[in-house]
Design a protein around this motif. Structure first.
Motif, PDB file in Angstrom:
ATOM      1  N   ARG A 294     -13.730  12.011   1.866  1.00 37.54           N
ATOM      2  CA  ARG A 294     -13.166  12.250   2.521  1.00 37.54           C
ATOM      3  C   ARG A 294     -13.091   9.919   2.745  1.00 37.54           C
ATOM      4  NH1 ARG A 294     -11.625  16.196   6.679  1.00 37.54           N
ATOM      5  NH2 ARG A 294     -11.142  15.150   8.721  1.00 37.54           N
ATOM      6  N   ALA A 295     -14.290   9.952   2.595  1.00 37.97           N
ATOM      7  CA  ALA A 295     -14.758   8.652   3.408  1.00 37.97           C
ATOM      8  C   ALA A 295     -13.626   7.390   1.888  1.00 37.97           C
ATOM      9  CB  ALA A 295     -15.879   7.705   3.841  1.00 37.97           C
ATOM     10  N   TYR A 296     -13.369   7.612   0.824  1.00 34.52           N
ATOM     11  CA  TYR A 296     -13.169   6.997   0.209  1.00 34.52           C
ATOM     12  C   TYR A 296     -11.471   7.088   0.089  1.00 34.52           C
ATOM     13  CZ  TYR A 296     -11.265   6.398  -4.784  1.00 34.52           C
ATOM     14  OH  TYR A 296     -10.002   6.234  -6.185  1.00 34.52           O
ATOM     15  N   SER A 297     -11.060   7.929   0.396  1.00 36.47           N
ATOM     16  CA  SER A 297      -9.468   8.408   1.281  1.00 36.47           C
ATOM     17  C   SER A 297      -9.383   7.567   2.019  1.00 36.47           C
ATOM     18  CB  SER A 297      -8.299   9.965   0.857  1.00 36.47           C
ATOM     19  OG  SER A 297      -9.345  10.918   1.545  1.00 36.47           O
ATOM     20  N   GLN A 298     -10.013   7.369   2.995  1.00 38.42           N
ATOM     21  CA  GLN A 298      -9.887   6.399   4.083  1.00 38.42           C
ATOM     22  C   GLN A 298      -9.771   5.073   3.892  1.00 38.42           C
ATOM     23  OE1 GLN A 298     -13.528   7.629   6.452  1.00 38.42           O
ATOM     24  NE2 GLN A 298     -12.226   9.525   8.009  1.00 38.42           N
ATOM     25  N   THR A 299     -11.067   4.628   2.522  1.00 35.63           N
ATOM     26  CA  THR A 299     -10.648   3.807   2.510  1.00 35.63           C
ATOM     27  C   THR A 299      -9.180   3.234   1.740  1.00 35.63           C
ATOM     28  OG1 THR A 299     -13.164   4.030   2.052  1.00 35.63           O
ATOM     29  CG2 THR A 299     -11.682   1.625   0.719  1.00 35.63           C
ATOM     30  N   PHE A 300      -8.472   4.427   0.962  1.00 29.10           N
ATOM     31  CA  PHE A 300      -7.050   3.871   1.090  1.00 29.10           C
ATOM     32  C   PHE A 300      -6.448   3.879   2.166  1.00 29.10           C
ATOM     33  CE2 PHE A 300      -6.610   3.715  -3.025  1.00 29.10           C
ATOM     34  CZ  PHE A 300      -7.795   4.316  -3.933  1.00 29.10           C
ATOM     35  N   GLN A 301      -6.476   4.746   3.044  1.00 26.49           N
ATOM     36  CA  GLN A 301      -5.414   4.487   3.849  1.00 26.49           C
ATOM     37  C   GLN A 301      -5.981   3.535   4.989  1.00 26.49           C
ATOM     38  OE1 GLN A 301      -6.756   8.072   6.234  1.00 26.49           O
ATOM     39  NE2 GLN A 301      -6.211   9.365   4.410  1.00 26.49           N
ATOM     40  N   ARG A 302      -6.564   2.352   4.568  1.00 22.22           N
ATOM     41  CA  ARG A 302      -6.971   1.863   5.550  1.00 22.22           C
ATOM     42  C   ARG A 302      -6.282   0.598   4.459  1.00 22.22           C
ATOM     43  NH1 ARG A 302     -12.016  -2.419   5.444  1.00 22.22           N
ATOM     44  NH2 ARG A 302     -12.588  -0.923   3.954  1.00 22.22           N
ATOM     45  N   ALA A 303      -6.923   0.329   3.262  1.00 25.95           N
ATOM     46  CA  ALA A 303      -6.144  -0.350   2.717  1.00 25.95           C
ATOM     47  C   ALA A 303      -4.261  -0.590   2.570  1.00 25.95           C
ATOM     48  CB  ALA A 303      -6.695  -0.498   1.148  1.00 25.95           C
ATOM     49  N   ALA A 304      -4.070   0.438   2.925  1.00 22.78           N
ATOM     50  CA  ALA A 304      -2.324   0.786   2.763  1.00 22.78           C
ATOM     51  C   ALA A 304      -2.100  -0.079   4.666  1.00 22.78           C
ATOM     52  CB  ALA A 304      -2.090   2.020   2.966  1.00 22.78           C
ATOM     53  N   ARG A 305      -2.735   0.284   4.369  1.00 22.25           N
ATOM     54  CA  ARG A 305      -1.992   0.140   6.535  1.00 22.25           C
ATOM     55  C   ARG A 305      -2.090  -1.708   7.016  1.00 22.25           C
ATOM     56  NH1 ARG A 305      -5.295   4.243   8.545  1.00 22.25           N
ATOM     57  NH2 ARG A 305      -7.619   2.228   8.862  1.00 22.25           N
ATOM     58  N   GLU A 306      -4.080  -2.176   6.283  1.00 25.17           N
ATOM     59  CA  GLU A 306      -3.677  -3.802   6.544  1.00 25.17           C
ATOM     60  C   GLU A 306      -3.107  -4.498   5.339  1.00 25.17           C
ATOM     61  OE1 GLU A 306      -8.918  -2.798   7.035  1.00 25.17           O
ATOM     62  OE2 GLU A 306      -8.302  -3.670   5.179  1.00 25.17           O
ATOM     63  N   ALA A 307      -2.805  -3.692   4.063  1.00 25.98           N
ATOM     64  CA  ALA A 307      -1.850  -4.292   3.377  1.00 25.98           C
ATOM     65  C   ALA A 307      -0.359  -4.785   4.041  1.00 25.98           C
ATOM     66  CB  ALA A 307      -1.314  -3.739   2.067  1.00 25.98           C
ATOM     67  N   LYS A 308      -0.074  -2.974   4.410  1.00 25.67           N
ATOM     68  CA  LYS A 308       1.193  -4.125   5.492  1.00 25.67           C
ATOM     69  C   LYS A 308       1.612  -4.609   6.321  1.00 25.67           C
ATOM     70  CE  LYS A 308       3.867  -0.608   8.038  1.00 25.67           C
ATOM     71  NZ  LYS A 308       4.138   0.889   7.569  1.00 25.67           N
ATOM     72  N   ALA A 309       0.438  -5.230   6.691  1.00 27.68           N
ATOM     73  CA  ALA A 309       0.359  -5.714   7.977  1.00 27.68           C
ATOM     74  C   ALA A 309      -0.504  -6.849   7.476  1.00 27.68           C
ATOM     75  CB  ALA A 309      -1.032  -5.143   9.344  1.00 27.68           C
ATOM     76  N   GLY A 310      -0.401  -6.590   6.006  1.00 32.81           N
ATOM     77  CA  GLY A 310      -0.466  -8.283   6.135  1.00 32.81           C
ATOM     78  C   GLY A 310      -2.216  -9.444   6.647  1.00 32.81           C
ATOM     79  N   THR A 311      -3.096  -8.110   7.273  1.00 29.71           N
ATOM     80  CA  THR A 311      -4.363  -8.801   7.122  1.00 29.71           C
ATOM     81  C   THR A 311      -5.022  -9.168   6.361  1.00 29.71           C
ATOM     82  OG1 THR A 311      -5.623  -6.480   8.119  1.00 29.71           O
ATOM     83  CG2 THR A 311      -4.256  -7.405  10.277  1.00 29.71           C
ATOM     84  N   GLY A 312      -6.358  -9.965   5.710  1.00 28.80           N
ATOM     85  CA  GLY A 312      -7.126 -10.694   4.800  1.00 28.80           C
ATOM     86  C   GLY A 312      -7.782  -9.769   4.076  1.00 28.80           C
ATOM     87  N   THR A 313      -8.442  -9.039   4.725  1.00 31.44           N
ATOM     88  CA  THR A 313      -9.871  -8.938   4.655  1.00 31.44           C
ATOM     89  C   THR A 313      -9.717  -7.024   3.407  1.00 31.44           C
ATOM     90  OG1 THR A 313     -10.509  -8.028   6.404  1.00 31.44           O
ATOM     91  CG2 THR A 313     -10.859 -10.241   5.590  1.00 31.44           C
ATOM     92  N   SER A 314      -8.584  -7.133   3.458  1.00 31.29           N
ATOM     93  CA  SER A 314      -8.554  -5.321   2.337  1.00 31.29           C
ATOM     94  C   SER A 314      -9.878  -5.430   1.710  1.00 31.29           C
ATOM     95  CB  SER A 314      -7.849  -5.199   1.884  1.00 31.29           C
ATOM     96  OG  SER A 314      -6.697  -4.783   2.775  1.00 31.29           O
ATOM     97  N   PRO A 315     -10.715  -3.816   1.999  1.00 30.93           N
ATOM     98  CA  PRO A 315     -11.319  -3.400   0.147  1.00 30.93           C
ATOM     99  C   PRO A 315     -11.165  -4.203  -1.053  1.00 30.93           C
ATOM    100  CG  PRO A 315     -10.802  -1.710   1.161  1.00 30.93           C
ATOM    101  CD  PRO A 315     -10.363  -2.894   1.497  1.00 30.93           C
ATOM    102  N   ALA A 316     -11.556  -4.335  -1.950  1.00 30.30           N
ATOM    103  CA  ALA A 316     -11.558  -5.338  -3.171  1.00 30.30           C
ATOM    104  C   ALA A 316     -11.254  -4.130  -4.308  1.00 30.30           C
ATOM    105  CB  ALA A 316     -13.428  -5.730  -3.313  1.00 30.30           C
ATOM    106  N   LEU A 317     -10.491  -4.482  -4.912  1.00 31.69           N
ATOM    107  CA  LEU A 317      -9.453  -3.013  -5.516  1.00 31.69           C
ATOM    108  C   LEU A 317     -10.839  -2.431  -6.325  1.00 31.69           C
ATOM    109  CD1 LEU A 317      -5.814  -3.019  -6.826  1.00 31.69           C
ATOM    110  CD2 LEU A 317      -7.156  -1.955  -5.774  1.00 31.69           C
ATOM    111  N   SER A 318     -11.696  -3.618  -7.358  1.00 31.14           N
ATOM    112  CA  SER A 318     -13.388  -3.838  -8.507  1.00 31.14           C
ATOM    113  C   SER A 318     -13.984  -2.650  -7.877  1.00 31.14           C
ATOM    114  CB  SER A 318     -13.273  -4.646  -8.969  1.00 31.14           C
ATOM    115  OG  SER A 318     -14.037  -5.447  -7.439  1.00 31.14           O
TER     116      SER A 318
END
Lengths: 393, 372
Positions: A294-318
């Motif tokens: 569940r936290a893993y899919s929350q991480t995706f949702q967060r990364a998507a939101r951050e990418a959309k808003a252009g805020t810098g510190t998204s979790p590293a894909l690696s």
């Protein structure tokens, strides 16, 4: 897009989908059609759907029309995806070409190469495979040895590739070859090879799961036209690294949260007097996996939101890729443990089809932490690029 | 990091600047040396109130700003980095939450403005001894005329020595009720506990404490439901604070890996340590996602708040404990010394995990809610 323009476009898309999406494909998992298997083996409605999408230019929505796309924006693409999801439709043109090569060519290829290769990818008519790994070059990809010699009017290629997904059905291969043996990364070129060329042979590899998704590709005195190098001679490493980023993006791609295993566990193992899964040790591990999943899919949702808003510190894909392979592999183990003796079947009678499939999936899941950059390589990348830890000297 | 609006960015940056200046780990060290029973620095708490932090969850009509939980979460995450002890979560989240969810107009008017201004510190008197209660409240309330009499023990009650008001779950013949009990109530005895870290914890002994009908915050039978919702809020904010502590423990350790030399090289060059750091980084990201999703769910009043609260608290508990343990191990001998901060992170990890239900409690709660 302004709201009213978007509304108009949305209505247009919905109408077109209604008229063109074959109802028989609704809510079908499109995965079996991708990459594995020849297109000719796909069912007729799938082929029809792919043709219609290709004619519409929606196989590659954001690419220019001369490249086989529709020349629309990402916002348009999002609307199309949303409207497809709403009726259980899907984009039939998901392939290695779309996922990895196409975006790389858009950045690195010359105009002639783009016009020559992109339309086949956008229309889904030309299938590509990835000739990167070699028997002696896995995690240490840049040590690859496939020789590519300048013969004046063509290149002469000799070597062996391995773990080439879908090679036995692919029409073309994007390949890393060595054009200079005196330098490691700086001696690599990115070469496009026609799989029907004399001297190319693909042999399927049977995996522990019994599938033949991968192949070995033998290249023996293969002649390749000079104009098939992308990004320049000895400049292939930069092209490859960009392509690997596209691959990682798609491997870490947005996964819907995996459904709860509680019903399956209760069906196979039973419940205690308190309504809990009867095996307390397994129950505890199921809970841990569910929470991490569940936290893993929350991480995706967060990364998507951050990418959309252009805020810098998204979790590293690696790091995200490693979390994903960890969670999925543990899930595979848990399912087989839930099935118990029913999780030991290979084929034939005495087992339910779902049971056999789960066992194969468990075996296949061991590849998650190897392909697309192994768990260890992802950790190297996190350590170096994200945490800025120093190289070993 | 969550996507923030302008006001949230300002709050976060304000908290960052203030914490750097006013709340380094030395603030915790100083409190410990003072050996006081308050468990926090009232002057610092007054400054926090001045900046409006104690009123972030209080409606404007009662002197607050009603900015929401994500806003408060950003602040407690920042304060968590340097382990500042303060009753912000206990008072400005849990007590405020209880009054907002269950308080009548008179109770809200009486207490919310004082909580928002920071003049009043109110805390939950929740745990009764070794474990967080799982629907087993022993402290008893009996009707006495139109009021009640409370008897029993609560321990540990964080900031219990300084609090002016307690919110007390009590067992009645008709189920759990919540009471508002004045810190000076006759028959209420407070004794200070000295714990591994200062937080002004107390043993509260209720010896037939008489309270009037206006002390009933949530009537018998309704108290547990309100308490669960209050604890969800407290848990989620506590998890945000723990995330902050884990981030700082990680960054301090990472700095050490980049400076410490052995065998003629920086130890951060060793792949064994690089991979441990990479795995810890991944755990931090996972925990951040769970915490931010839970904070957002509170502000959107989502249906799955209990599940998300338990997920966030359990993950934060495990992650902080692992991070603090690795902080000591990766620092080696210096990490074992009292002079180094690492030990404080380990102690906070344990204390914070026990607050509002530990990781095991919340894993089980999550499991029940999700049908395992």
């Amino acid at each position: 897009m302004a709201d009213d323009v978007e509304q108009g476009f949305r209505a247009e898309v919905a109408e077109w989908l209604k008229a063109n999406f074959p109802a028989s494909l609704a809510y079908k998992n499109p995965q079996p059609y991708h990459n594995d298997g020849a297109l000719a083996d796909a069912d007729a409605d799938f082929q029809l759907w792919l043709r219609r999408i290709a004619d519409k230019g929606w196989g590659a929505v954001t690419w220019a029309p001369e490249y086989g796309g529709a020349g629309l924006t990402r916002a348009h693409e999002a609307v199309i995806n949303q409207e497809m999801a709403r009726i259980g439709a899907f984009n039939p043109n998901r392939s290695y070409g779309m996922m990895m090569l196409g975006p790389t060519l858009l950045e690195y290829a010359d105009d002639e190469q783009k016009l020559r290769f992109l339309p086949g990818i956008a229309k889904g008519t030309v299938r590509w495979c990835q000739g990167f790994s070699e028997p002696g070059a896995g995690s240490d990809l840049a040590s690859l040895q496939t020789k590519c010699i300048d013969q004046g009017d063509h290149w002469l290629v000799n070597g062996q590739k391995i773990w080439t997904s879908g090679a036995n059905h692919a029409h073309w291969c994007f390949c890393l070859v060595r054009t200079d043996t005196s330098r490691k990364q700086a001696g690599i070129s990115f070469l496009l090879i026609d799989m029907s060329s004399p001297g190319v042979e693909a042999r399927p590899i049977t995996l522990i799961s019994g599938t033949t998704h991968f192949a070995e590709v033998f290249l023996t005195d293969v002649q390749v036209p000079k104009e098939n190098i992308v990004g320049g001679v000895n400049q292939g490493w930069a092209v490859a690294k960009r392509l690997l980023q596209f691959e990682r993006d798609s491997l870490a791609g947005n996964r819907a949260e995996a459904p709860s295993l509680a019903p399956l566990a209760k069906r196979y193992i039973g419940e205690d007097a308190d309504g809990r899964i009867a095996d307390p040790d397994l129950r505890r591990r199921l809970i841990l996996n569910s929470m991490r999943s569940r936290a893993y899919s929350q991480t995706f949702q967060r990364a998507a939101r951050e990418a959309k808003a252009g805020t810098g510190t998204s979790p590293a894909l690696s790091a995200v890729k490693n979390l994903g392979s960890d969670v999925s592999q543990e899930r595979g183990e848990l399912i087989v443990e839930i099935l118990g003796n029913r999780g030991l079947g290979w084929e034939g009678g005495g087992f339910e089809p779902d049971e056999l499939e789960a066992t194969r999936a468990w075996l296949h899941s061991k590849a998650y932490s190897i392909y697309g950059g192994s768990f260890e390589i992802q950790n190297n990348i996190t350590a170096k690029r994200v945490l800025n830890l120093p190289d070993y000297q | 990091m969550a996507v923030l609006n302008e006001e949230q960015r300002m709050l976060r940056d304000g908290a960052e600047a203030w914490a750097l200046d006013r709340a380094p780990v030395t603030a915790l060290r100083r409190l410990r040396e003072l050996d006081g029973q308050t468990g926090f620095d009232p002057d610092l708490y007054a400054e926090m109130a001045e900046m409006g932090w104690t009123g972030i969850l209080v409606p404007e009509e009662f002197g607050g700003s009603d900015f929401g939980h994500l806003s408060l979460g950003l602040i407690v995450e920042r304060l968590g980095r340097t382990l500042l002890p303060s009753p912000l979560i206990d008072s400005a989240v849990a007590a405020v939450g209880a009054l907002r969810l269950a308080g009548n107009a008179a109770q809200q008017e009486r207490f919310l403005p004082a909580l928002a201004s920071g003049e009043l510190v109110a805390v939950l008197a929740l745990d009764e001894d070794r474990r967080h209660p799982q629907r087993q409240v022993a402290l008893a309330a009996e009707r006495d005329g139109d009021g009640w009499r409370l008897s029993g023990v609560k321990r540990p009650v964080p900031f219990g020595m300084a609090a002016g008001l307690f919110i007390v779950p009590a067992r009645t013949t008709d189920g759990v009720a919540l009471f508002l009990v004045d810190g000076d109530a006759a028959g209420l005895d407070r004794r200070a506990l000295r714990e591994v870290l200062p937080r002004g914890a107390a043993i509260l002994s209720f010896d037939n404490v008489a309270v009037g009908p206006d002390a009933l915050l949530s009537p018998p039978g309704e108290g547990q439901g309100v308490l669960d919702r209050v604890l969800d809020r407290a848990c989620i904010c506590q998890a945000a604070e723990m995330l902050g502590a884990a981030v700082q423990a990680f960054e301090t350790t990472l700095d050490y890996l980049k400076t410490r030399k052995q065998f003629g090289r920086i130890i951060g060059q060793f792949q064994a340590l690089q991979h441990r750091a990479a795995n810890l980084y991944a755990e931090l990201e996972l925990t951040r996602s769970a915490v931010e999703a839970a904070l957002a769910a509170l502000d959107e009043d989502g249906d799955d708040i209990p599940v998300l609260a338990s997920l966030a608290k359990a993950l934060a508990g495990d992650t902080l404990r692992r991070m603090a343990t690795e902080m000591i191990q990766l620092h080696g001998g210096i990490g074992m010394t009292d002079e180094h901060d690492a030990g404080f992170y380990l102690k906070r990890a344990r204390v914070a995990d026990m607050s509002f239900g530990n990781a095991a409690f919340h894993r089980e709660r999550y499991a029940r809610l999700c049908g395992y």
